[in-house]
Design a protein around this motif. Sequence first.
Motif, PDB file in Angstrom:
ATOM      1  N   ASP A  72      -7.826  63.408  50.286  1.00  0.00           N
ATOM      2  CA  ASP A  72      -8.667  62.995  51.490  1.00  0.00           C
ATOM      3  C   ASP A  72      -8.045  63.655  52.687  1.00  0.00           C
ATOM      4  O   ASP A  72      -8.555  63.361  53.948  1.00  0.00           O
ATOM      5  CB  ASP A  72      -8.130  61.292  51.657  1.00  0.00           C
ATOM      6  CG  ASP A  72      -6.723  60.998  51.738  1.00  0.00           C
ATOM      7  OD1 ASP A  72      -6.057  61.793  52.249  1.00  0.00           O
ATOM      8  OD2 ASP A  72      -6.318  59.773  51.400  1.00  0.00           O
ATOM      9  N   ASP A 127      -6.463  60.230  44.058  1.00  0.00           N
ATOM     10  CA  ASP A 127      -6.004  59.878  45.524  1.00  0.00           C
ATOM     11  C   ASP A 127      -6.840  58.949  46.091  1.00  0.00           C
ATOM     12  O   ASP A 127      -6.276  57.992  46.853  1.00  0.00           O
ATOM     13  CB  ASP A 127      -6.565  61.099  46.315  1.00  0.00           C
ATOM     14  CG  ASP A 127      -5.509  61.239  47.645  1.00  0.00           C
ATOM     15  OD1 ASP A 127      -4.485  60.562  47.720  1.00  0.00           O
ATOM     16  OD2 ASP A 127      -5.961  61.952  48.549  1.00  0.00           O
ATOM     17  N   LYS A 168      -5.517  53.970  46.470  1.00  0.00           N
ATOM     18  CA  LYS A 168      -5.662  53.035  47.902  1.00  0.00           C
ATOM     19  C   LYS A 168      -5.393  51.424  47.300  1.00  0.00           C
ATOM     20  O   LYS A 168      -5.071  50.641  48.160  1.00  0.00           O
ATOM     21  CB  LYS A 168      -6.687  53.064  48.487  1.00  0.00           C
ATOM     22  CG  LYS A 168      -7.246  54.510  48.801  1.00  0.00           C
ATOM     23  CD  LYS A 168      -6.249  55.463  49.311  1.00  0.00           C
ATOM     24  CE  LYS A 168      -6.687  56.886  49.525  1.00  0.00           C
ATOM     25  NZ  LYS A 168      -5.779  57.974  49.453  1.00  0.00           N
ATOM     26  N   HIS A 197       2.242  57.238  46.648  1.00  0.00           N
ATOM     27  CA  HIS A 197       2.338  58.552  47.201  1.00  0.00           C
ATOM     28  C   HIS A 197       3.791  59.001  47.462  1.00  0.00           C
ATOM     29  O   HIS A 197       3.899  60.178  47.313  1.00  0.00           O
ATOM     30  CB  HIS A 197       1.414  58.565  48.696  1.00  0.00           C
ATOM     31  CG  HIS A 197       0.062  58.856  48.641  1.00  0.00           C
ATOM     32  ND1 HIS A 197      -0.860  58.190  48.157  1.00  0.00           N
ATOM     33  CD2 HIS A 197      -0.338  59.932  49.185  1.00  0.00           C
ATOM     34  CE1 HIS A 197      -1.957  58.510  47.974  1.00  0.00           C
ATOM     35  NE2 HIS A 197      -1.914  59.806  48.948  1.00  0.00           N
ATOM     36  N   HIS A 256      -1.494  66.763  43.794  1.00  0.00           N
ATOM     37  CA  HIS A 256      -0.997  65.717  44.689  1.00  0.00           C
ATOM     38  C   HIS A 256      -1.887  64.343  43.944  1.00  0.00           C
ATOM     39  O   HIS A 256      -1.554  63.319  43.728  1.00  0.00           O
ATOM     40  CB  HIS A 256      -1.621  65.949  45.925  1.00  0.00           C
ATOM     41  CG  HIS A 256      -1.611  64.652  46.936  1.00  0.00           C
ATOM     42  ND1 HIS A 256      -0.479  64.213  47.631  1.00  0.00           N
ATOM     43  CD2 HIS A 256      -2.593  64.024  47.200  1.00  0.00           C
ATOM     44  CE1 HIS A 256      -0.647  63.035  48.085  1.00  0.00           C
ATOM     45  NE2 HIS A 256      -2.033  62.883  48.117  1.00  0.00           N
ATOM     46  N   CYS A 278      -0.593  60.795  42.095  1.00  0.00           N
ATOM     47  CA  CYS A 278      -0.843  59.680  42.866  1.00  0.00           C
ATOM     48  C   CYS A 278      -1.679  58.548  42.063  1.00  0.00           C
ATOM     49  O   CYS A 278      -1.454  57.519  41.921  1.00  0.00           O
ATOM     50  CB  CYS A 278      -1.847  59.865  44.005  1.00  0.00           C
ATOM     51  SG  CYS A 278      -1.009  60.865  45.520  1.00  0.00           S
TER      52      CYS A 278
HETATM   53 ZN   LIG Z   1      -3.287  61.256  49.285  1.00  0.00          ZN
END
Ligand SMILES: [Zn+2]
Length: 356
Positions: free
Chosen positions: A129, A176, A180, A256, A272, A276
């Motif tokens: 993001d 990623d 959330k 994260h 990454h 995640c």
């Molecule tokens: Zn991230």
Amino acid sequence: MEPPLPPDSHYMQLPREVLIGKQVAPLVGATLTRLGIRGRALIVTGPQVKNIAADIVLTSLNESGFSARTSIVEGSTTEQVILVENQIHEFKPDIIVGVGGGKDIDVAKLSSMHTSKQFLSVPTAASHDGIASPLVSMKGLDRPYSYVAHSPVAIVADTSIIGRSPYRLIASGCGDVVAKYTAVRDWKLAHRIKNEYYGDYAAELAIMSSRLVMKNSSSIRMVSESGVRTLVEALISCGVSMSIAGTSRPCSGAEHLFSHYLTMKAPRPALHGEQCGVGTILCAYLHGANWELIKEVLHKIGAPTTATELGIEQEYVVEALTKAHTIRPERYTILGESGLTKEAAQRVASITGVAS
Ligand SMILES: [Zn+2]
């Protein structure tokens, strides 16, 4: 020096224009003209994407009457940022245009902020993001996580270019966004336990992005136009949620920290977003949430769901659950203030099938 803000207030810095769709890269010059920006433009890009995208952007800028130059950067290090800053001082551009993956965009974002210039983001991959967020994560800083810099004045996301990037980057971007799911749970938890500022609007926006990516996992897997568009829109919305919150909180929780820990400690870290995604499976279990759903969605997308698929030794996954809380002690998450015990970490990893 800017005057200090009154307590409980923060700026929400948002992009003014977002242009997303097939073959929109040639419209970078026109987009800037619409925004009343003209004069000189400095393109910041990487060697791999120069021919794929930066040359298209250069032509577009020239056709719109800009005097444009290209600066090729090799990775996102503080040296590269200083190099670009020197070029900015010399060329005196009116706008910085970041073209490339997250690293090229990060260099454009940080060098433009340091020199008080605006920047436009042209992402060529959807791997995380950072393409649309006000945050940067740079190598050579004393902390492994991102911090707030400034938002792009506009984003031009060409889905035909992004759709041609390696599929692994797309799957990583999904990880990623799916993250959330637990990041917002951690934010709520920190609000309850530590009275930390919590914003419903930013939280809902981040959660909605993860829900939409989960719902559209099949079309993303097929790399259809609508699938790529859903992912890019989700990543941009995540960036906007951080702009609204004034912090990375809605998008970055324990999953994260888990990913940052692996990036720092594992001999061969994965991407990454891939890390995640696996962190989200583990943290969803810890939250008593639907970790099976997260695992199923990631599997359907073709993103890693185990330590083996990440290419990381299981011991680092277990260690991350016991130590990741130390990376950013002020960020309260489900990992608590002392992390998981080794036995608990092993059990979580084994129940979720992340490690055996
Ligand atoms: Zn991230």
